[in-house]
Design a protein around this motif. Structure first.
Motif, short mmCIF file in Angstrom:
data_model
loop_
_atom_site.label_atom_id
_atom_site.label_comp_id
_atom_site.label_asym_id
_atom_site.label_seq_id
_atom_site.Cartn_x
_atom_site.Cartn_y
_atom_site.Cartn_z
N LYS A 61 0.88 -1.16 0.00
CA LYS A 61 0.00 0.00 0.00
C LYS A 61 0.91 1.20 0.00
CE LYS A 61 -4.03 2.16 0.78
NZ LYS A 61 -3.85 3.40 0.07
N TYR A 62 0.79 2.05 -1.02
CA TYR A 62 1.65 3.23 -1.10
C TYR A 62 0.80 4.47 -0.92
CZ TYR A 62 5.07 6.64 -2.40
OH TYR A 62 5.91 7.71 -2.37
N GLY A 63 1.09 5.23 0.10
CA GLY A 63 0.38 6.46 0.35
C GLY A 63 -1.12 6.22 0.50
N ALA A 64 -1.90 7.23 0.18
CA ALA A 64 -3.35 7.12 0.32
C ALA A 64 -4.01 6.64 -0.96
CB ALA A 64 -3.92 8.48 0.71
N TYR A 65 -3.26 6.49 -2.05
CA TYR A 65 -3.92 6.32 -3.34
C TYR A 65 -3.60 5.09 -4.16
CZ TYR A 65 -5.12 11.14 -2.40
OH TYR A 65 -5.59 12.28 -1.81
N THR A 81 -8.51 8.09 -6.33
CA THR A 81 -8.17 9.49 -6.06
C THR A 81 -8.96 10.07 -4.89
OG1 THR A 81 -9.78 10.19 -7.71
CG2 THR A 81 -7.50 9.94 -8.44
N ALA A 82 -9.78 9.25 -4.25
CA ALA A 82 -10.54 9.72 -3.09
C ALA A 82 -9.79 9.37 -1.82
CB ALA A 82 -11.92 9.08 -3.09
N GLY A 83 -10.26 9.89 -0.72
CA GLY A 83 -9.69 9.52 0.57
C GLY A 83 -8.76 10.58 1.12
N THR A 85 -5.50 12.03 3.26
CA THR A 85 -4.09 11.66 3.25
C THR A 85 -3.40 11.78 4.60
OG1 THR A 85 -3.49 13.90 2.59
CG2 THR A 85 -3.82 12.27 0.82
N SER A 86 -4.07 12.37 5.60
CA SER A 86 -3.45 12.46 6.91
C SER A 86 -4.52 12.32 7.99
CB SER A 86 -2.70 13.79 7.06
OG SER A 86 -3.60 14.87 6.97
N GLY A 87 -4.08 12.11 9.21
CA GLY A 87 -4.99 11.92 10.33
C GLY A 87 -5.32 10.46 10.55
N TRP A 88 -6.16 10.20 11.57
CA TRP A 88 -6.55 8.84 11.90
C TRP A 88 -7.52 8.29 10.88
CZ3 TRP A 88 -4.13 5.81 15.08
CH2 TRP A 88 -3.43 6.33 16.16
N HIS A 89 -7.25 7.08 10.40
CA HIS A 89 -8.13 6.43 9.44
C HIS A 89 -8.10 4.92 9.59
CE1 HIS A 89 -9.00 10.12 7.41
NE2 HIS A 89 -7.73 10.40 7.43
N HIS A 90 -9.22 4.31 9.27
CA HIS A 90 -9.38 2.86 9.24
C HIS A 90 -9.36 2.45 7.78
CE1 HIS A 90 -12.10 -0.75 9.08
NE2 HIS A 90 -11.27 -1.14 10.04
N GLN A 104 -11.85 3.23 3.07
CA GLN A 104 -11.27 4.11 4.08
C GLN A 104 -12.42 4.62 4.94
OE1 GLN A 104 -9.84 8.05 3.00
NE2 GLN A 104 -8.06 7.77 4.32
N ASP A 105 -12.34 4.37 6.23
CA ASP A 105 -13.36 4.82 7.17
C ASP A 105 -14.76 4.36 6.77
OD1 ASP A 105 -11.20 6.03 8.37
OD2 ASP A 105 -11.63 8.00 7.51
N ASN A 106 -14.86 3.11 6.35
CA ASN A 106 -16.12 2.47 5.97
C ASN A 106 -16.74 3.05 4.69
OD1 ASN A 106 -18.07 0.46 6.37
ND2 ASN A 106 -19.45 1.91 7.35
#
Length: 170
Positions: A61-65, A81-83, A85-90, A104-106
């Motif tokens: 998994k690379y980065g958020a994308y 391209t959604a989601g 990139t920082s902070g708490w996430h599931h 990401q976050d359900n």
């Protein structure tokens, strides 16, 4: 499970420093027709590799994308391209034998058709670091990391998210 290359914060949560912290999981998980990864992270701006193949480029998994994978001997990569990139996430990534799903976050960030075939996890995995083709270290805490030998259902993704959202203020 080798924790010798890992730091812990004041609440005993594993924290990756963005340089060389990682959890080395040398377990042979085998060749699987389905799988799921689930984790909670608090990524910094560098947001690199929270999960990766231990010594190969079969998955990461690379980065958020992006999610890179190798199914049935064929490499592929799913970009979305959604989601945030920082902070708490599931996060949850599933493979049901033909489709990659990323949450990401359900919230579904989409799906991608994949080459049919099994994924090879016989070499284990690394949490927080990818060194197979460069050094890409995660920066931030990853207090939860789970690996399943099956694809989680959307109901299971939702249930697991609900179990973590208040604990991590997601």
């Amino acid at each position: 499970l080798d924790l010798s290359n890992l730091s812990f914060n004041a609440t005993a949560q594993p924290t990756f420093d963005g340089t060389n912290d990682y959890i080395d999981v040398a377990t042979d998980f085998g060749i699987l027709p389905e799988y799921s990864f689930e984790w909670v992270e608090n990524a910094s701006s560098t947001h690199r590799m929270p999960i990766a193949g231990r010594t190969n480029t079969n998955f990461y998994k690379y980065g958020a994308y992006s999610w890179r994978y190798k199914h049935g001997g064929t490499l592929g990569e799913y970009y979305h391209t959604a989601g945030a990139t920082s902070g708490w996430h599931h996060w949850v990534v599933t493979y049901d034998g033909s489709i990659i799903s990323v949450y990401q976050d359900n919230i579904s960030l989409g799906t991608n058709s994949s080459s049919s075939g099994s994924a090879d996890f016989s070499d284990g995995l690394k949490v927080g670091y990818w060194s197979a083709a460069g050094n890409y270290a995660f920066n931030g805490p990853i207090p939860v990391m789970k690996f399943y030998d099956r694809a989680l259902t959307t109901a299971e993704v939702a249930s697991n998210f609900n179990a973590y959202k208040n604990r991590f203020n997601i």
